[in-house]
Write a protein that holds these residues in place. Sequence first.
Motif, short mmCIF file in Angstrom:
data_model
loop_
_atom_site.label_atom_id
_atom_site.label_comp_id
_atom_site.label_asym_id
_atom_site.label_seq_id
_atom_site.Cartn_x
_atom_site.Cartn_y
_atom_site.Cartn_z
N ASP A 148 0.82 -1.21 0.00
CA ASP A 148 0.00 0.00 0.00
C ASP A 148 0.86 1.26 0.00
OD1 ASP A 148 -2.61 -1.28 0.21
OD2 ASP A 148 -1.98 -1.85 2.24
N SER A 149 0.26 2.35 -0.47
CA SER A 149 1.01 3.61 -0.57
C SER A 149 1.40 4.18 0.79
CB SER A 149 0.20 4.64 -1.36
OG SER A 149 -0.97 5.00 -0.67
N ASP A 150 0.74 3.78 1.87
CA ASP A 150 1.08 4.34 3.18
C ASP A 150 2.00 3.42 3.99
OD1 ASP A 150 -0.90 2.45 3.60
OD2 ASP A 150 -2.11 3.70 4.92
N TYR A 151 2.46 2.32 3.40
CA TYR A 151 3.40 1.42 4.09
C TYR A 151 4.83 1.92 3.87
CZ TYR A 151 6.06 -2.78 5.26
OH TYR A 151 6.95 -3.66 5.80
N ARG A 152 5.62 1.97 4.93
CA ARG A 152 6.99 2.46 4.83
C ARG A 152 8.03 1.46 5.32
NH1 ARG A 152 4.54 5.33 2.08
NH2 ARG A 152 4.57 7.60 1.94
N GLY A 153 7.61 0.26 5.66
CA GLY A 153 8.55 -0.75 6.13
C GLY A 153 9.24 -1.47 4.99
N GLN A 154 10.14 -2.38 5.37
CA GLN A 154 10.86 -3.17 4.36
C GLN A 154 9.89 -4.06 3.59
OE1 GLN A 154 14.63 -6.21 3.83
NE2 GLN A 154 13.96 -5.79 5.89
N VAL A 155 10.04 -4.10 2.29
CA VAL A 155 9.25 -5.00 1.45
C VAL A 155 9.88 -6.38 1.51
CG1 VAL A 155 8.55 -5.48 -0.93
CG2 VAL A 155 8.51 -3.13 -0.07
N SER A 156 9.06 -7.37 1.81
CA SER A 156 9.50 -8.76 1.82
C SER A 156 8.54 -9.58 0.98
CB SER A 156 9.55 -9.30 3.25
OG SER A 156 10.52 -8.61 4.00
N VAL A 157 8.98 -10.74 0.55
CA VAL A 157 8.23 -11.60 -0.35
C VAL A 157 8.01 -12.94 0.33
CG1 VAL A 157 8.29 -12.76 -2.59
CG2 VAL A 157 9.26 -10.47 -2.36
N ILE A 158 6.75 -13.42 0.35
CA ILE A 158 6.45 -14.73 0.93
C ILE A 158 6.57 -15.77 -0.19
CG2 ILE A 158 4.82 -16.15 2.20
CD1 ILE A 158 3.40 -13.50 3.01
N LEU A 159 7.71 -16.45 -0.23
CA LEU A 159 7.91 -17.49 -1.24
C LEU A 159 7.36 -18.82 -0.73
CD1 LEU A 159 11.44 -17.11 -2.89
CD2 LEU A 159 9.21 -16.44 -3.77
N LEU A 160 6.76 -19.59 -1.62
CA LEU A 160 6.17 -20.88 -1.32
C LEU A 160 6.71 -21.90 -2.31
CD1 LEU A 160 4.01 -22.71 0.05
CD2 LEU A 160 2.36 -21.76 -1.59
N ASN A 161 7.26 -22.99 -1.79
CA ASN A 161 7.78 -24.06 -2.64
C ASN A 161 6.71 -25.12 -2.81
OD1 ASN A 161 9.14 -26.08 -3.96
ND2 ASN A 161 10.80 -26.24 -2.49
N MET A 162 6.04 -25.11 -3.95
CA MET A 162 5.02 -26.11 -4.26
C MET A 162 5.61 -27.27 -5.06
SD MET A 162 1.90 -23.46 -5.04
CE MET A 162 0.93 -24.69 -5.85
N GLY A 163 6.93 -27.24 -5.26
CA GLY A 163 7.61 -28.28 -6.01
C GLY A 163 7.86 -29.51 -5.16
N HIS A 164 8.56 -30.49 -5.75
CA HIS A 164 8.84 -31.76 -5.09
C HIS A 164 10.27 -31.85 -4.56
CE1 HIS A 164 4.98 -33.19 -6.43
NE2 HIS A 164 5.28 -32.87 -7.67
N GLU A 165 11.08 -30.81 -4.82
CA GLU A 165 12.47 -30.80 -4.38
C GLU A 165 12.75 -29.53 -3.58
OE1 GLU A 165 14.99 -31.27 -7.78
OE2 GLU A 165 13.87 -33.01 -8.51
N THR A 166 13.82 -29.56 -2.79
CA THR A 166 14.21 -28.35 -2.06
C THR A 166 14.60 -27.27 -3.08
OG1 THR A 166 16.50 -29.07 -1.87
CG2 THR A 166 15.02 -29.62 -0.04
N PHE A 167 14.48 -26.03 -2.65
CA PHE A 167 14.85 -24.91 -3.51
C PHE A 167 15.66 -23.92 -2.70
CE2 PHE A 167 14.12 -20.71 -5.37
CZ PHE A 167 14.53 -20.95 -6.68
N ASP A 168 16.85 -23.60 -3.19
CA ASP A 168 17.72 -22.63 -2.51
C ASP A 168 17.42 -21.23 -2.99
OD1 ASP A 168 19.08 -24.56 -1.03
OD2 ASP A 168 20.49 -24.94 -2.66
N VAL A 169 17.22 -20.32 -2.03
CA VAL A 169 17.08 -18.90 -2.32
C VAL A 169 18.37 -18.25 -1.86
CG1 VAL A 169 15.74 -16.80 -1.93
CG2 VAL A 169 14.59 -19.03 -1.90
N ASN A 170 19.14 -17.74 -2.81
CA ASN A 170 20.44 -17.16 -2.51
C ASN A 170 20.38 -15.63 -2.52
OD1 ASN A 170 21.95 -19.68 -2.40
ND2 ASN A 170 21.46 -19.81 -4.57
#
Length: 160
Positions: free
Chosen positions: A94-116
């Motif tokens: 939202d336009s009035d939010y001033r905190g850090q933007v973060s992303v909720i990632l979801l692994n729907m795959g069948h293997e582990t996934f590295d986020v680097n």
Amino acid sequence: MPGVEIRVTRAEGADVEVPLPSYATPGAAGMDLYANFGADKRARGITLMPGGRALIPTGLAMEIPRGFEVQIRPRSGLALRHGVTIANAPGTIDSDYRGQVSVILLNMGHETFDVNHGDRVAQMVLAPVTHVQWVEAKELGETERGFGGFGSTGRSDRDR
């Protein structure tokens, strides 16, 4: 066409070497958004287990102009190749939010996934916002569809 100006700051401890969001091509609607686990070299990523989700920091806070929102959307390549998507897609900043933007990632795959650190994890789109003025009414105008709900607009051979 001139763009909309958005002021941005780096969160405390963010790695300033991670690029700001950017368009990959001149015709792109979304800007690539990067994981930023901070300047501390010890915390450089996470592993998402199948079915797992995690909050991925971007290291950025934004001043989005009133009348706009930023939508956080999945990257199609991550979704297709790894089953990794955004849990609340599209996420809204939202336009009035001033905190850090973060992303909720979801692994729907069948293997582990590295986020680097520095990986492109999502895309963001600036979109206009229209506010609603509700008007209560005794009845609504009629349409051809009427009260028809899920699947009411017809079935293909594949749906049968």
